[in-house]
Design a protein around this motif. Sequence first.
Motif, PDB file in Angstrom:
ATOM      1  N   LEU A   1       0.830  -1.200   0.000  1.00  0.00           N
ATOM      2  CA  LEU A   1       0.000   0.000   0.000  1.00  0.00           C
ATOM      3  C   LEU A   1       0.867   1.253   0.000  1.00  0.00           C
ATOM      4  CD1 LEU A   1      -2.780  -1.089   2.519  1.00  0.00           C
ATOM      5  CD2 LEU A   1      -3.037  -0.790   0.048  1.00  0.00           C
ATOM      6  N   GLU A   2       1.943   1.227   0.769  1.00  0.00           N
ATOM      7  CA  GLU A   2       2.867   2.359   0.797  1.00  0.00           C
ATOM      8  C   GLU A   2       3.553   2.537  -0.559  1.00  0.00           C
ATOM      9  OE1 GLU A   2       3.458   4.696   3.136  1.00  0.00           O
ATOM     10  OE2 GLU A   2       1.717   3.811   4.139  1.00  0.00           O
ATOM     11  N   ALA A   3       3.755   1.416  -1.276  1.00  0.00           N
ATOM     12  CA  ALA A   3       4.421   1.470  -2.582  1.00  0.00           C
ATOM     13  C   ALA A   3       3.472   1.899  -3.689  1.00  0.00           C
ATOM     14  CB  ALA A   3       5.027   0.108  -2.904  1.00  0.00           C
ATOM     15  N   GLY A   4       2.175   1.993  -3.384  1.00  0.00           N
ATOM     16  CA  GLY A   4       1.211   2.457  -4.375  1.00  0.00           C
ATOM     17  C   GLY A   4       0.524   1.372  -5.167  1.00  0.00           C
ATOM     18  N   CYS A   5       0.660   0.126  -4.747  1.00  0.00           N
ATOM     19  CA  CYS A   5      -0.013  -0.975  -5.453  1.00  0.00           C
ATOM     20  C   CYS A   5      -1.524  -0.868  -5.236  1.00  0.00           C
ATOM     21  CB  CYS A   5       0.494  -2.310  -4.931  1.00  0.00           C
ATOM     22  SG  CYS A   5      -0.197  -3.746  -5.783  1.00  0.00           S
ATOM     23  N   THR A   6      -2.290  -1.005  -6.317  1.00  0.00           N
ATOM     24  CA  THR A   6      -3.739  -0.808  -6.221  1.00  0.00           C
ATOM     25  C   THR A   6      -4.548  -2.086  -6.439  1.00  0.00           C
ATOM     26  OG1 THR A   6      -3.829  -0.182  -8.560  1.00  0.00           O
ATOM     27  CG2 THR A   6      -3.584   1.598  -6.939  1.00  0.00           C
TER      28      THR A   6
ATOM     29  N   GLU B   1      -9.374  -7.322   8.700  1.00  0.00           N
ATOM     30  CA  GLU B   1      -8.388  -6.325   9.117  1.00  0.00           C
ATOM     31  C   GLU B   1      -7.669  -5.752   7.888  1.00  0.00           C
ATOM     32  OE1 GLU B   1      -6.035  -3.890  11.635  1.00  0.00           O
ATOM     33  OE2 GLU B   1      -8.025  -4.800  11.742  1.00  0.00           O
ATOM     34  N   ALA B   2      -7.432  -6.599   6.889  1.00  0.00           N
ATOM     35  CA  ALA B   2      -6.798  -6.125   5.654  1.00  0.00           C
ATOM     36  C   ALA B   2      -7.687  -5.095   4.963  1.00  0.00           C
ATOM     37  CB  ALA B   2      -6.529  -7.302   4.722  1.00  0.00           C
ATOM     38  N   VAL B   3      -8.991  -5.333   4.961  1.00  0.00           N
ATOM     39  CA  VAL B   3      -9.935  -4.379   4.366  1.00  0.00           C
ATOM     40  C   VAL B   3      -9.888  -3.057   5.132  1.00  0.00           C
ATOM     41  CG1 VAL B   3     -12.378  -3.890   3.958  1.00  0.00           C
ATOM     42  CG2 VAL B   3     -11.441  -6.161   3.416  1.00  0.00           C
ATOM     43  N   ARG B   4      -9.822  -3.148   6.458  1.00  0.00           N
ATOM     44  CA  ARG B   4      -9.784  -1.929   7.279  1.00  0.00           C
ATOM     45  C   ARG B   4      -8.512  -1.136   7.005  1.00  0.00           C
ATOM     46  NH1 ARG B   4      -7.794   0.406  11.576  1.00  0.00           N
ATOM     47  NH2 ARG B   4      -6.316  -1.290  11.970  1.00  0.00           N
ATOM     48  N   LEU B   5      -7.379  -1.831   6.956  1.00  0.00           N
ATOM     49  CA  LEU B   5      -6.101  -1.160   6.738  1.00  0.00           C
ATOM     50  C   LEU B   5      -6.014  -0.554   5.334  1.00  0.00           C
ATOM     51  CD1 LEU B   5      -3.681  -3.757   8.383  1.00  0.00           C
ATOM     52  CD2 LEU B   5      -4.249  -1.483   9.269  1.00  0.00           C
ATOM     53  N   THR B   6      -6.579  -1.237   4.380  1.00  0.00           N
ATOM     54  CA  THR B   6      -6.520  -0.761   2.997  1.00  0.00           C
ATOM     55  C   THR B   6      -7.359   0.496   2.810  1.00  0.00           C
ATOM     56  OG1 THR B   6      -6.132  -3.007   2.185  1.00  0.00           O
ATOM     57  CG2 THR B   6      -6.972  -1.401   0.586  1.00  0.00           C
ATOM     58  N   ASP B   7      -8.525   0.513   3.410  1.00  0.00           N
ATOM     59  CA  ASP B   7      -9.386   1.698   3.421  1.00  0.00           C
ATOM     60  C   ASP B   7      -9.637   2.249   2.010  1.00  0.00           C
ATOM     61  OD1 ASP B   7     -10.961   3.667   4.604  1.00  0.00           O
ATOM     62  OD2 ASP B   7      -9.272   5.051   4.851  1.00  0.00           O
ATOM     63  N   GLY B   8      -9.892   1.329   1.077  1.00  0.00           N
ATOM     64  CA  GLY B   8     -10.241   1.741  -0.275  1.00  0.00           C
ATOM     65  C   GLY B   8      -9.081   2.103  -1.169  1.00  0.00           C
TER      66      GLY B   8
ATOM     67  N   GLU C   1     -18.381 -11.062   3.453  1.00  0.00           N
ATOM     68  CA  GLU C   1     -18.750 -10.085   4.474  1.00  0.00           C
ATOM     69  C   GLU C   1     -17.547  -9.439   5.161  1.00  0.00           C
ATOM     70  OE1 GLU C   1     -21.525 -12.279   6.858  1.00  0.00           O
ATOM     71  OE2 GLU C   1     -23.226 -11.750   5.557  1.00  0.00           O
ATOM     72  N   THR C   2     -16.327  -9.897   4.850  1.00  0.00           N
ATOM     73  CA  THR C   2     -15.136  -9.195   5.344  1.00  0.00           C
ATOM     74  C   THR C   2     -14.950  -7.868   4.621  1.00  0.00           C
ATOM     75  OG1 THR C   2     -13.605 -10.218   3.748  1.00  0.00           O
ATOM     76  CG2 THR C   2     -13.999 -11.389   5.834  1.00  0.00           C
ATOM     77  N   GLY C   3     -15.599  -7.719   3.444  1.00  0.00           N
ATOM     78  CA  GLY C   3     -15.490  -6.486   2.685  1.00  0.00           C
ATOM     79  C   GLY C   3     -14.556  -6.546   1.495  1.00  0.00           C
ATOM     80  N   VAL C   4     -14.029  -7.739   1.172  1.00  0.00           N
ATOM     81  CA  VAL C   4     -13.151  -7.855   0.002  1.00  0.00           C
ATOM     82  C   VAL C   4     -13.944  -7.557  -1.272  1.00  0.00           C
ATOM     83  CG1 VAL C   4     -11.584  -9.491   1.094  1.00  0.00           C
ATOM     84  CG2 VAL C   4     -13.574 -10.347  -0.177  1.00  0.00           C
ATOM     85  N   ASP C   5     -13.228  -7.183  -2.319  1.00  0.00           N
ATOM     86  CA  ASP C   5     -13.879  -6.821  -3.582  1.00  0.00           C
ATOM     87  C   ASP C   5     -14.138  -8.025  -4.470  1.00  0.00           C
ATOM     88  OD1 ASP C   5     -13.686  -3.738  -3.454  1.00  0.00           O
ATOM     89  OD2 ASP C   5     -11.654  -4.408  -2.977  1.00  0.00           O
ATOM     90  N   PHE C   6     -13.238  -8.997  -4.421  1.00  0.00           N
ATOM     91  CA  PHE C   6     -13.344 -10.160  -5.306  1.00  0.00           C
ATOM     92  C   PHE C   6     -13.016 -11.434  -4.533  1.00  0.00           C
ATOM     93  CE2 PHE C   6     -11.968  -6.598  -8.007  1.00  0.00           C
ATOM     94  CZ  PHE C   6     -12.995  -6.580  -8.937  1.00  0.00           C
ATOM     95  N   ILE C   7     -13.632 -12.530  -4.987  1.00  0.00           N
ATOM     96  CA  ILE C   7     -13.293 -13.858  -4.484  1.00  0.00           C
ATOM     97  C   ILE C   7     -12.981 -14.712  -5.701  1.00  0.00           C
ATOM     98  CG2 ILE C   7     -14.144 -15.908  -3.307  1.00  0.00           C
ATOM     99  CD1 ILE C   7     -15.911 -14.124  -1.609  1.00  0.00           C
ATOM    100  N   SER C   8     -11.748 -15.195  -5.806  1.00  0.00           N
ATOM    101  CA  SER C   8     -11.370 -15.998  -6.974  1.00  0.00           C
ATOM    102  C   SER C   8     -11.527 -17.480  -6.663  1.00  0.00           C
ATOM    103  CB  SER C   8      -9.943 -15.683  -7.415  1.00  0.00           C
ATOM    104  OG  SER C   8      -9.015 -15.900  -6.376  1.00  0.00           O
TER     105      SER C   8
END
Length: 305
Positions: free
Chosen positions: A232-237, A251-258, A278-285
Amino acid sequence: MTAPSIARTSFADLPRTLVTELADAGLDPRSVHEMVVVAFEEDLPGGLDDATSSAFGDLGHGTADIAAREPGVVAGLGIAELAFVYALGEQVEIADRLPDGTRVEPGEVVMRVSGPLAGLLTAERTALNFASHLSGVATATARWVAALEGTRAQVLDTRKTLPGFRALQKYAVRCGGGVNHRFSLADRAMVKDNHVVAAGGVVPAYHAVRAAHPDLRVEVEVTDLEQLGELLEAGCTEILLDNMDCATMAEAVRLTDGRAALEASGGLTLERAREVAETGVDFISVGALTHSVKVFDLGLDLQEG
């Protein structure tokens, strides 16, 4: 006493409406035709006839219904039609074919085909192989989509596809309501665990790929929250959360914050789908959509009389 060989209709002689339909579905019609040719060559190598059907001589014309024998979502019916056209040419008539992506119930007719009976019998299994497999992929995908309903998560396919069938299987995923991930190693970069080891860390790996391919989407796999923070600090999206439990994913969803799109992957089952979403992830592969899917039960039955 032998019946004539199947027509082996060339690509140039296929109905233009069918060719256009396949192209509009995101498929390469010529490649699909070639797949059908290969499938028939498996059954009739070297131009041989169907030893069983040809033994009865001229059986005249008839009509058969292809029907669902379980509930699900159909896909690949246009490819099944192409198989009948390849075998029977202008003598075949297709009616009442349902659109791919249609949800069906047991006993529902998905397509009606008429033509020389010997040719129908010869083409039956090849046509059903395509439609049954692809309907299985669509049906499995639809189950995941239903499980995720009401969450932000979408179901993704993977590259864990049958060799030569990737385009068809990914098409079937779309019919079931899923989303396609990359189609090849060239259209999108994905940094996995072994790339990370080879590069000496997630950030060096990300920077190397980003520098080499500035115009490509780049996704990086992480196994813990420390790696996530570094990226996230490196700018990976785009970041893949590999084999994390639901608490860690939340917790990863919370830390990422969009700041990045998050994809959950690794050992996921339909029973856990809702909990993961329901954890809030965008995709499930889900590799199982294509690499080990159960075929959908379609059957062809000749009409009597």
